[in-house]
Motif scaffolding. Structure first.
Motif, PDB file in Angstrom:
ATOM      1  N   UNK A  38       2.280  23.295   4.335  1.00 39.84           N
ATOM      2  CA  UNK A  38       1.069  22.561   4.697  1.00 39.84           C
ATOM      3  C   UNK A  38      -0.085  22.896   3.779  1.00 39.84           C
ATOM      4  N   UNK A  39      -0.175  24.173   3.361  1.00 42.45           N
ATOM      5  CA  UNK A  39      -1.230  24.591   2.436  1.00 42.45           C
ATOM      6  C   UNK A  39      -1.052  23.944   1.069  1.00 42.45           C
ATOM      7  N   UNK A  40       0.160  23.719   0.655  1.00 45.92           N
ATOM      8  CA  UNK A  40       0.418  23.060  -0.630  1.00 45.92           C
ATOM      9  C   UNK A  40       0.267  21.542  -0.515  1.00 45.92           C
ATOM     10  N   UNK A  41       0.635  21.007   0.624  1.00 41.69           N
ATOM     11  CA  UNK A  41       0.598  19.567   0.823  1.00 41.69           C
ATOM     12  C   UNK A  41      -0.827  19.028   0.941  1.00 41.69           C
ATOM     13  N   UNK A  42      -1.721  19.767   1.568  1.00 45.66           N
ATOM     14  CA  UNK A  42      -3.089  19.287   1.819  1.00 45.66           C
ATOM     15  C   UNK A  42      -3.844  18.922   0.542  1.00 45.66           C
ATOM     16  N   UNK A  43      -3.980  19.816  -0.426  1.00 46.02           N
ATOM     17  CA  UNK A  43      -4.709  19.413  -1.636  1.00 46.02           C
ATOM     18  C   UNK A  43      -3.971  18.372  -2.466  1.00 46.02           C
ATOM     19  N   UNK A  44      -2.638  18.382  -2.408  1.00 47.12           N
ATOM     20  CA  UNK A  44      -1.868  17.390  -3.149  1.00 47.12           C
ATOM     21  C   UNK A  44      -2.166  15.989  -2.643  1.00 47.12           C
ATOM     22  N   UNK A  45      -2.167  15.826  -1.331  1.00 48.38           N
ATOM     23  CA  UNK A  45      -2.464  14.522  -0.745  1.00 48.38           C
ATOM     24  C   UNK A  45      -3.879  14.086  -1.109  1.00 48.38           C
ATOM     25  N   UNK A  46      -4.821  15.003  -1.076  1.00 46.35           N
ATOM     26  CA  UNK A  46      -6.218  14.665  -1.381  1.00 46.35           C
ATOM     27  C   UNK A  46      -6.409  14.282  -2.845  1.00 46.35           C
ATOM     28  N   UNK A  47      -5.734  14.973  -3.748  1.00 44.37           N
ATOM     29  CA  UNK A  47      -5.836  14.642  -5.173  1.00 44.37           C
ATOM     30  C   UNK A  47      -5.250  13.264  -5.442  1.00 44.37           C
ATOM     31  N   UNK A  48      -4.115  12.969  -4.839  1.00 40.01           N
ATOM     32  CA  UNK A  48      -3.504  11.655  -5.020  1.00 40.01           C
ATOM     33  C   UNK A  48      -4.392  10.574  -4.411  1.00 40.01           C
ATOM     34  N   UNK A  49      -4.947  10.815  -3.224  1.00 40.67           N
ATOM     35  CA  UNK A  49      -5.855   9.860  -2.582  1.00 40.67           C
ATOM     36  C   UNK A  49      -7.068   9.583  -3.471  1.00 40.67           C
ATOM     37  N   UNK A  50      -7.652  10.634  -4.010  1.00 42.44           N
ATOM     38  CA  UNK A  50      -8.813  10.489  -4.889  1.00 42.44           C
ATOM     39  C   UNK A  50      -8.468   9.683  -6.135  1.00 42.44           C
ATOM     40  N   UNK A  51      -7.337   9.976  -6.735  1.00 44.72           N
ATOM     41  CA  UNK A  51      -6.917   9.247  -7.940  1.00 44.72           C
ATOM     42  C   UNK A  51      -6.674   7.775  -7.652  1.00 44.72           C
ATOM     43  N   UNK A  52      -6.049   7.483  -6.533  1.00 46.95           N
ATOM     44  CA  UNK A  52      -5.774   6.092  -6.162  1.00 46.95           C
ATOM     45  C   UNK A  52      -7.079   5.350  -5.880  1.00 46.95           C
ATOM     46  N   UNK A  53      -8.016   5.997  -5.187  1.00 42.04           N
ATOM     47  CA  UNK A  53      -9.296   5.336  -4.902  1.00 42.04           C
ATOM     48  C   UNK A  53     -10.069   5.035  -6.184  1.00 42.04           C
ATOM     49  N   UNK A  54     -10.077   5.974  -7.125  1.00 38.29           N
ATOM     50  CA  UNK A  54     -10.768   5.735  -8.394  1.00 38.29           C
ATOM     51  C   UNK A  54     -10.078   4.612  -9.168  1.00 38.29           C
ATOM     52  N   UNK A  55      -8.747   4.643  -9.214  1.00 40.32           N
ATOM     53  CA  UNK A  55      -7.995   3.593  -9.909  1.00 40.32           C
ATOM     54  C   UNK A  55      -8.270   2.219  -9.312  1.00 40.32           C
ATOM     55  N   UNK A  56      -8.227   2.117  -7.990  1.00 41.84           N
ATOM     56  CA  UNK A  56      -8.457   0.831  -7.343  1.00 41.84           C
ATOM     57  C   UNK A  56      -9.888   0.344  -7.536  1.00 41.84           C
ATOM     58  N   UNK A  57     -10.833   1.251  -7.581  1.00 43.98           N
ATOM     59  CA  UNK A  57     -12.219   0.866  -7.836  1.00 43.98           C
ATOM     60  C   UNK A  57     -12.359   0.272  -9.233  1.00 43.98           C
TER      61      UNK A  57
END
Length: 92
Positions: free
Chosen positions: A55-74
């Motif tokens: 869970x500690x490894x998964x949390x920042x990974x999900x957030x980094x991917x979410x951030x990258x996708x939001x920037x890309x879509x913008x």
């Protein structure tokens, strides 16, 4: 399976972040980072007690991917730029 697309996520995120800032969309970029930060706070407290180290490894990974996708879509919505196709290769 190639590891290249996942390894290049931070590089593309930085380039996309710079593009948003240069085009005068600092507030949009800040909103995306605030959303990613909120996601990070929630995910750091939720999955760690349940899944421990995973869970500690998964949390920042999900957030980094979410951030990258939001920037890309913008960028795609505002400028019509498609940086990658669905296979991680440069778009034609």
């Amino acid at each position: 399976m190639s590891e290249a697309p996942l390894a290049t996520v931070p590089v593309f995120k930085t380039l996309q972040h710079n593009l948003l800032n240069m085009m005068g969309l600092q507030r949009t970029c800040a909103a995306i980072y605030a959303t990613a930060f909120a996601c990070s706070l929630v995910l750091c407290f939720a999955p760690i007690p349940v899944w421990g180290v995973i869970g500690a490894a998964l949390a920042p990974t999900v957030c980094i991917v979410l951030e990258s996708v939001m920037i890309y879509l913008t960028i795609r919505r505002k400028f019509g730029i498609r940086a990658l196709n669905s296979f991680g290769e440069p778009a034609a």
